[in-house]
Each structure stands twice: as structure tokens, then as C-alpha cells.
Design a protein around this motif. Sequence first.
Motif, PDB file in Angstrom:
ATOM      1  N   CYS A  68     -22.048  11.597 -20.329  1.00  0.00           N
ATOM      2  CA  CYS A  68     -23.299  10.911 -20.016  1.00  0.00           C
ATOM      3  C   CYS A  68     -24.089  10.799 -21.311  1.00  0.00           C
ATOM      4  CB  CYS A  68     -24.080  11.681 -18.951  1.00  0.00           C
ATOM      5  SG  CYS A  68     -25.701  10.961 -18.576  1.00  0.00           S
ATOM      6  N   LEU A  69     -23.958   9.685 -21.989  1.00  0.00           N
ATOM      7  CA  LEU A  69     -24.636   9.521 -23.277  1.00  0.00           C
ATOM      8  C   LEU A  69     -26.143   9.701 -23.137  1.00  0.00           C
ATOM      9  CD1 LEU A  69     -24.334   8.699 -26.322  1.00  0.00           C
ATOM     10  CD2 LEU A  69     -24.878   6.387 -25.575  1.00  0.00           C
ATOM     11  N   THR A  70     -26.726   9.095 -22.116  1.00  0.00           N
ATOM     12  CA  THR A  70     -28.175   9.159 -21.967  1.00  0.00           C
ATOM     13  C   THR A  70     -28.658  10.578 -21.699  1.00  0.00           C
ATOM     14  OG1 THR A  70     -27.866   8.490 -19.667  1.00  0.00           O
ATOM     15  CG2 THR A  70     -28.462   6.763 -21.254  1.00  0.00           C
ATOM     16  N   GLY A  71     -27.918  11.326 -20.877  1.00  0.00           N
ATOM     17  CA  GLY A  71     -28.333  12.683 -20.548  1.00  0.00           C
ATOM     18  C   GLY A  71     -27.874  13.717 -21.546  1.00  0.00           C
ATOM     19  N   ASP A  72     -26.605  13.661 -21.953  1.00  0.00           N
ATOM     20  CA  ASP A  72     -26.038  14.678 -22.839  1.00  0.00           C
ATOM     21  C   ASP A  72     -26.605  14.588 -24.246  1.00  0.00           C
ATOM     22  OD1 ASP A  72     -24.435  15.341 -20.682  1.00  0.00           O
ATOM     23  OD2 ASP A  72     -22.635  14.358 -21.472  1.00  0.00           O
ATOM     24  N   VAL A  73     -26.816  13.372 -24.736  1.00  0.00           N
ATOM     25  CA  VAL A  73     -27.230  13.169 -26.128  1.00  0.00           C
ATOM     26  C   VAL A  73     -28.733  12.944 -26.256  1.00  0.00           C
ATOM     27  CG1 VAL A  73     -26.943  11.732 -28.183  1.00  0.00           C
ATOM     28  CG2 VAL A  73     -24.955  12.280 -26.755  1.00  0.00           C
ATOM     29  N   PHE A  74     -29.270  12.056 -25.418  1.00  0.00           N
ATOM     30  CA  PHE A  74     -30.669  11.660 -25.571  1.00  0.00           C
ATOM     31  C   PHE A  74     -31.634  12.427 -24.677  1.00  0.00           C
ATOM     32  CE2 PHE A  74     -28.351   7.663 -26.801  1.00  0.00           C
ATOM     33  CZ  PHE A  74     -28.619   7.766 -28.155  1.00  0.00           C
ATOM     34  N   GLY A  75     -31.091  13.290 -23.804  1.00  0.00           N
ATOM     35  CA  GLY A  75     -31.965  14.121 -22.978  1.00  0.00           C
ATOM     36  C   GLY A  75     -32.666  13.376 -21.863  1.00  0.00           C
ATOM     37  N   ASP A  80     -29.201  14.914 -14.144  1.00  0.00           N
ATOM     38  CA  ASP A  80     -29.194  16.340 -14.483  1.00  0.00           C
ATOM     39  C   ASP A  80     -28.026  16.695 -15.397  1.00  0.00           C
ATOM     40  OD1 ASP A  80     -27.273  15.859 -12.530  1.00  0.00           O
ATOM     41  OD2 ASP A  80     -27.720  17.654 -11.355  1.00  0.00           O
ATOM     42  N   CYS A  81     -27.426  15.690 -16.031  1.00  0.00           N
ATOM     43  CA  CYS A  81     -26.194  15.894 -16.785  1.00  0.00           C
ATOM     44  C   CYS A  81     -26.382  16.786 -18.015  1.00  0.00           C
ATOM     45  CB  CYS A  81     -25.599  14.557 -17.196  1.00  0.00           C
ATOM     46  SG  CYS A  81     -25.234  13.463 -15.806  1.00  0.00           S
ATOM     47  N   GLY A  82     -27.415  16.505 -18.811  1.00  0.00           N
ATOM     48  CA  GLY A  82     -27.639  17.305 -20.007  1.00  0.00           C
ATOM     49  C   GLY A  82     -27.848  18.773 -19.696  1.00  0.00           C
ATOM     50  N   PRO A  83     -28.763  19.124 -18.780  1.00  0.00           N
ATOM     51  CA  PRO A  83     -28.934  20.525 -18.413  1.00  0.00           C
ATOM     52  C   PRO A  83     -27.680  21.157 -17.823  1.00  0.00           C
ATOM     53  CG  PRO A  83     -30.864  19.279 -17.754  1.00  0.00           C
ATOM     54  CD  PRO A  83     -29.824  18.279 -18.205  1.00  0.00           C
ATOM     55  N   GLN A  84     -26.914  20.389 -17.048  1.00  0.00           N
ATOM     56  CA  GLN A  84     -25.664  20.929 -16.507  1.00  0.00           C
ATOM     57  C   GLN A  84     -24.676  21.250 -17.626  1.00  0.00           C
ATOM     58  OE1 GLN A  84     -24.285  18.037 -13.570  1.00  0.00           O
ATOM     59  NE2 GLN A  84     -24.843  19.454 -11.934  1.00  0.00           N
ATOM     60  N   LEU A  85     -24.600  20.381 -18.623  1.00  0.00           N
ATOM     61  CA  LEU A  85     -23.695  20.625 -19.747  1.00  0.00           C
ATOM     62  C   LEU A  85     -24.084  21.907 -20.470  1.00  0.00           C
ATOM     63  CD1 LEU A  85     -21.394  19.678 -21.616  1.00  0.00           C
ATOM     64  CD2 LEU A  85     -23.109  18.358 -22.884  1.00  0.00           C
ATOM     65  N   LEU A 102     -14.954  14.657 -19.979  1.00  0.00           N
ATOM     66  CA  LEU A 102     -14.203  13.482 -19.542  1.00  0.00           C
ATOM     67  C   LEU A 102     -14.987  12.218 -19.847  1.00  0.00           C
ATOM     68  CD1 LEU A 102     -13.105  14.935 -16.093  1.00  0.00           C
ATOM     69  CD2 LEU A 102     -11.815  14.966 -18.242  1.00  0.00           C
ATOM     70  N   ARG A 103     -14.304  11.244 -20.444  1.00  0.00           N
ATOM     71  CA  ARG A 103     -14.961  10.012 -20.874  1.00  0.00           C
ATOM     72  C   ARG A 103     -15.097   9.066 -19.681  1.00  0.00           C
ATOM     73  NH1 ARG A 103     -14.552  10.119 -26.411  1.00  0.00           N
ATOM     74  NH2 ARG A 103     -16.464   8.889 -26.280  1.00  0.00           N
ATOM     75  N   GLN A 104     -16.023   9.414 -18.780  1.00  0.00           N
ATOM     76  CA  GLN A 104     -16.196   8.689 -17.510  1.00  0.00           C
ATOM     77  C   GLN A 104     -17.674   8.329 -17.324  1.00  0.00           C
ATOM     78  OE1 GLN A 104     -14.774  11.842 -14.965  1.00  0.00           O
ATOM     79  NE2 GLN A 104     -12.715  10.959 -14.847  1.00  0.00           N
ATOM     80  N   GLU A 105     -18.217   7.673 -18.310  1.00  0.00           N
ATOM     81  CA  GLU A 105     -19.644   7.318 -18.286  1.00  0.00           C
ATOM     82  C   GLU A 105     -20.022   6.597 -16.996  1.00  0.00           C
ATOM     83  OE1 GLU A 105     -23.299   7.457 -19.707  1.00  0.00           O
ATOM     84  OE2 GLU A 105     -21.796   7.739 -21.287  1.00  0.00           O
ATOM     85  N   ARG A 107     -20.205   7.630 -13.795  1.00  0.00           N
ATOM     86  CA  ARG A 107     -19.223   7.827 -12.719  1.00  0.00           C
ATOM     87  C   ARG A 107     -18.082   6.823 -12.837  1.00  0.00           C
ATOM     88  NH1 ARG A 107     -23.855   8.181  -9.519  1.00  0.00           N
ATOM     89  NH2 ARG A 107     -23.275   6.310  -8.345  1.00  0.00           N
ATOM     90  N   GLY A 108     -17.719   6.516 -14.095  1.00  0.00           N
ATOM     91  CA  GLY A 108     -16.542   5.702 -14.341  1.00  0.00           C
ATOM     92  C   GLY A 108     -16.797   4.216 -14.489  1.00  0.00           C
ATOM     93  N   ILE A 109     -18.077   3.768 -14.430  1.00  0.00           N
ATOM     94  CA  ILE A 109     -18.334   2.323 -14.511  1.00  0.00           C
ATOM     95  C   ILE A 109     -18.705   1.880 -15.924  1.00  0.00           C
ATOM     96  CG2 ILE A 109     -19.020   2.228 -12.093  1.00  0.00           C
ATOM     97  CD1 ILE A 109     -21.936   1.896 -13.036  1.00  0.00           C
ATOM     98  N   GLY A 110     -18.943   2.816 -16.839  1.00  0.00           N
ATOM     99  CA  GLY A 110     -19.261   2.466 -18.218  1.00  0.00           C
ATOM    100  C   GLY A 110     -20.754   2.476 -18.489  1.00  0.00           C
ATOM    101  N   LEU A 111     -21.099   2.538 -19.763  1.00  0.00           N
ATOM    102  CA  LEU A 111     -22.489   2.708 -20.180  1.00  0.00           C
ATOM    103  C   LEU A 111     -23.354   1.497 -19.838  1.00  0.00           C
ATOM    104  CD1 LEU A 111     -24.677   4.329 -21.633  1.00  0.00           C
ATOM    105  CD2 LEU A 111     -23.829   3.368 -23.791  1.00  0.00           C
ATOM    106  N   TYR A 112     -22.906   0.304 -20.188  1.00  0.00           N
ATOM    107  CA  TYR A 112     -23.727  -0.876 -19.931  1.00  0.00           C
ATOM    108  C   TYR A 112     -23.955  -1.072 -18.436  1.00  0.00           C
ATOM    109  CZ  TYR A 112     -23.659  -2.679 -24.764  1.00  0.00           C
ATOM    110  OH  TYR A 112     -23.842  -2.861 -26.099  1.00  0.00           O
ATOM    111  N   ASN A 113     -22.897  -0.905 -17.644  1.00  0.00           N
ATOM    112  CA  ASN A 113     -23.045  -1.033 -16.196  1.00  0.00           C
ATOM    113  C   ASN A 113     -23.976   0.042 -15.646  1.00  0.00           C
ATOM    114  OD1 ASN A 113     -21.432  -3.312 -15.694  1.00  0.00           O
ATOM    115  ND2 ASN A 113     -19.564  -2.089 -15.697  1.00  0.00           N
ATOM    116  N   LYS A 114     -23.916   1.245 -16.208  1.00  0.00           N
ATOM    117  CA  LYS A 114     -24.809   2.301 -15.749  1.00  0.00           C
ATOM    118  C   LYS A 114     -26.270   1.912 -15.994  1.00  0.00           C
ATOM    119  CE  LYS A 114     -25.643   6.211 -18.022  1.00  0.00           C
ATOM    120  NZ  LYS A 114     -25.489   7.595 -18.566  1.00  0.00           N
ATOM    121  N   LEU A 115     -26.544   1.351 -17.160  1.00  0.00           N
ATOM    122  CA  LEU A 115     -27.913   0.939 -17.462  1.00  0.00           C
ATOM    123  C   LEU A 115     -28.348  -0.222 -16.567  1.00  0.00           C
ATOM    124  CD1 LEU A 115     -27.832   1.279 -21.343  1.00  0.00           C
ATOM    125  CD2 LEU A 115     -28.868   2.838 -19.691  1.00  0.00           C
TER     126      LEU A 115
END
Length: 214
Positions: A68-75, A80-85, A102-105, A107-115
Motif C-alpha cells: 500500500c504505497l499511500t499507507g506504507d510510505v506516505f502514512g 490502516d495499512c501503515g500501522p499494521q505493517l 506482496l505487490r498487490q496494491e 487489493r490487487g487492482i493497482g495504484l491508479y485504480n485505487k486512487l
Amino acid sequence: MPQHLPPQTGAATVRSRVRIPLTFPDGYRADAEVFTFHGLADGAEHLALALGEVPEGGTPLVRLHSECLTGDVFGSDRCDCGPQLRESVELISGAGGYLLYLRQEGRGIGLYNKLDAYALQDSGLDTYDANTALGLPEDARDYTAAAQMLGALGVTGVELLSNNPDKAAQLTGLGITVHDRVPTGVHLSASNVHYLRAKVERTGHSIELPRLVG
């Protein structure tokens, strides 16, 4: 160049291993041995982080953590991904086991689709309906590669650190014995209340939100 075995073989092997010291923004530190793999079914660059020491005869504590780039990296507080990590690294370091990153941004739909789904959530849809409104699955994740990674590491049974019953069900179906499912903490913020409530109500996540659900 990495060499990938045909997916139908079900085999994977360790490609490399390297020690990496980890330091989190709150100052918590841990030492990880990071594994890469050949032959994962989806061809993605997933990682396994070995943390702590599994007691003799014990079962490793394992978390399948979807990137989860947004949660893991940018907080980001939208999940709740960053705190879970952060929590998972500490818990696994204490108990001994593995964090599979796992590279499943999204829930597997990708970063742009997530945004794009976030924008739909801002209009009132929950996290699952936003995905389907985009013509995408509610959850596109497949854990075949995770089971392969565990197999390559010699792990046949786990204590699974997860609130998600689907992870346990998929691993069991893929031949990994899940001895117990250990829930993570509740990492609640004003921005992720609806997200967490949807996970409880829609997909049976074991998150204790009695004041928010019902």
C-alpha cells in the motif's frame, strides 16, 4: 535476469537473501533477512522478510501484507495499512516468523485504480462498491504466490497474523496449515472509520469495532 518457472508447476525457489536493518519513523528498529524468489506464479517481485527467531518446534508467525504505497510510505490515514505493517514487524520479530510483502496494491487492482476508487468513496461508496463501480473485483488478490514463498522457505504451517478470513481460507486451500489466526490491533482514525466498518460488514474481518458497527 530472474528465471520464472511455469505457473502450473507450483514450484518456487529462493533467488537471493540479504540482511536489511529496518528503522521506522517512531524509532522502532528490527533486523530483517529479505528473500527474493524464482518461479512465483504471478511473476511479481514479492518479498519475504524473516524476523526474529522461531522457537525450536514452534510455528512461525506470518503476515501476508499487501503493498500500500499511500499507507506504507506516505502514512495515509484512509486505511490502516501503515500501522499494521509497523505492528506486524514488531510482533513477528518477537515471536519469530515471516512478513510476506506482496505487490498487490489496492487489493490487487493497482495504484491508479485505487486512487480512482478513493474518488468514488468520497462521493459515498464504500471501498468494495467503489471497486465494482470501476468494473473491477471487490478483491482481486490471489495468494498462490504467498503459498509458494512459504513452501520455498520450508514453511508448511503458520500462525497467521491477519483479520481477513479469506487469507486463511486461501492458504489452507493451497496446502498451508493455518494453526491459528491472530488479529492485528485496531488502527482507527477519523479518516478510516468507514473503510474499517466496510471490512467488518462486507467481508467478515475480525476488527473489534462494537461502537461503530451494528
